[in-house]
Design an enzyme around this catalytic site. Structure first.
Site, PDB file in Angstrom:
ATOM      1  N   ARG A  13       0.849  -1.181   0.000  1.00  0.00           N
ATOM      2  CA  ARG A  13       0.000   0.000   0.000  1.00  0.00           C
ATOM      3  C   ARG A  13       0.888   1.235   0.000  1.00  0.00           C
ATOM      4  NH1 ARG A  13      -3.008  -2.882  -1.699  1.00  0.00           N
ATOM      5  NH2 ARG A  13      -5.070  -3.563  -0.989  1.00  0.00           N
TER       6      ARG A  13
ATOM      7  N   ASP B  67       5.168  -0.231  -6.709  1.00  0.00           N
ATOM      8  CA  ASP B  67       3.991  -0.618  -7.485  1.00  0.00           C
ATOM      9  C   ASP B  67       2.741   0.076  -6.953  1.00  0.00           C
ATOM     10  OD1 ASP B  67       2.687  -2.184  -9.529  1.00  0.00           O
ATOM     11  OD2 ASP B  67       1.836  -3.415  -7.925  1.00  0.00           O
TER      12      ASP B  67
ATOM     13  N   GLU C 169      -2.464   7.493  -5.146  1.00  0.00           N
ATOM     14  CA  GLU C 169      -2.683   6.859  -6.447  1.00  0.00           C
ATOM     15  C   GLU C 169      -4.137   6.806  -6.883  1.00  0.00           C
ATOM     16  OE1 GLU C 169      -3.257   2.166  -6.085  1.00  0.00           O
ATOM     17  OE2 GLU C 169      -1.276   2.774  -5.427  1.00  0.00           O
TER      18      GLU C 169
ATOM     19  N   HIS D  28       0.389  -0.296 -10.003  1.00  0.00           N
ATOM     20  CA  HIS D  28      -0.362  -1.227  -9.148  1.00  0.00           C
ATOM     21  C   HIS D  28      -0.747  -2.478  -9.944  1.00  0.00           C
ATOM     22  CE1 HIS D  28      -2.894  -1.179  -5.224  1.00  0.00           C
ATOM     23  NE2 HIS D  28      -2.605  -2.419  -5.563  1.00  0.00           N
TER      24      HIS D  28
END
Length: 346
Positions: free
Chosen positions: A230, A254, A259, A291
């Site tokens: 996260r 990632d 985001e 992600h």
């Protein structure tokens, strides 16, 4: 037929849910993210399917409750975007806790390998017929120390991968699994001794910004940070400062703290509004992916299958093994949660 509204839908979601739906559910797909404004799209439905960046706050839950929604089926493992206190005894929440730990763990290692051996930079060079090796020096992973924060299913798979590279593994977890051959240490020891730090833990009030200005000072100057969990586990501004001041060597991300309005979408034709992200993207020792750690055929199949099964179990009054509620959260001990005895939280 039970009607279900699926939010934040991409083409691959629809493909796999259509494959796994046995005709029991009529799924209405929406590209919109779920929030208080878009919840009304679920009118006439009995359930919603949501994703990691949907905003399932107090207002959204109240709107869904008034619409008669009985269950929120998260098609992901994470749930930090849900107001569980507001949902308790109103709307059941189920999730997909283990869609494919291998997918995320392998992506974490891919980020580390790419960042370390400068694959991203070499790829761009050779497309221009530049075959210089200048600036592409990496380091052997063999015998290096990697610190793994979080030793759940993903963390344990990642540890096995790291051991395959001959790395020394240190680990930290609030709930250590002593049945495994894992060397647990304090978070401070992990940060200070690790050459690579990889995050595989959920986002909670306690874990938010666990990597911050102070903990970054504990790390080696040549340390690399990998985050596939996260975004808010890392204070992005503090990370940017440490990278620019060359107090750590690099980062493979990632996920990103802010985001929700950016990832999973094509923003290539817009002017970036997030200065921190713009600067991180521009650094040669940073790799950011959108992600996509979960994005394998196996994971997408498992996500759709488990989500459909969660919904089927709910509407057939069966036990909900993947349900989670206000009292199920880490540290929750209130006996009001009846799942262990009766198969459901409430």
């Amino acid at each position: 037929m039970i009607k279900v509204a699926c939010f934040d839908t991409k083409s691959y979601d629809k493909e796999w849910f259509d494959r796994k739906n046995n005709g029991e559910f009529q799924i209405k797909y929406y590209e919109n993210k779920l929030n208080a404004d878009t919840a009304k799209l679920a009118h006439g439905c009995q359930a919603v399917i949501a994703f990691v960046n949907d905003s399932i706050d107090k207002e959204t839950i109240e709107e869904l409750y008034q619409l008669g929604i009985k269950v929120i089926a998260m098609r992901c493992a994470g749930y930090n975007n849900i107001d569980f206190k507001e949902a308790y005894q109103k709307i059941a929440v189920v999730r997909v806790p283990g869609y494919s730990p291998h997918a995320v763990a392998e992506h974490a290692m891919a980020l580390l390998l790419c960042l370390n051996r400068k694959i991203h930079r070499a790829y761009i060079r050779t497309r221009d017929y530049n075959f210089s090796l200048k600036g592409l020096i990496g380091f052997d992973l063999y015998k290096k120390t990697i610190g793994v924060v979080g030793t759940g299913k993903i963390g344990q798979v990642f540890i096995d991968i790291c051991k395959g590279f001959g790395m020394r593994v240190l680990a930290y977890d609030l709930y250590p699994d002593h049945s495994k051959d894992i060397e647990y240490v304090s978070l401070e020891t992990l940060f200070s001794e690790s050459d690579v730090i990889s995050l595989h833990c959920p986002l909670t009030e306690e874990s938010k910004h666990m990597i911050n200005a102070e903990t970054l000072k504990l790390m080696k100057q040549d340390a690399v940070i990998i985050n596939t969990s996260r975004g808010a586990l890392i204070d992005s501004e503090a990370l940017l400062v440490a990278l620019k001041e060359e107090r750590i060597a690099g980062a493979g991300l990632d996920v990103y703290e802010e985001e929700s309005d950016l990832f999973f979408e094509d923003n290539s034709g817009t002017i970036p509004k997030d200065d921190v992200l713009s600067l991180l993207v521009g650094l040669p020792n940073v790799i950011i992916t959108s992600h996509q750690g979960f994005l394998t055929n196996e994971a997408l199949s498992n996500i759709a299958e488990t989500t459909i099964e969660n919904l089927r179990a709910y509407f057939h009054d069966e036990s909900l093994i993947n349900e989670i509620c206000y009292f199920c959260l880490p540290g929750g001990t209130n006996p009001n949660c009846r799942k262990q005895k009766e198969g459901r939280c409430f």
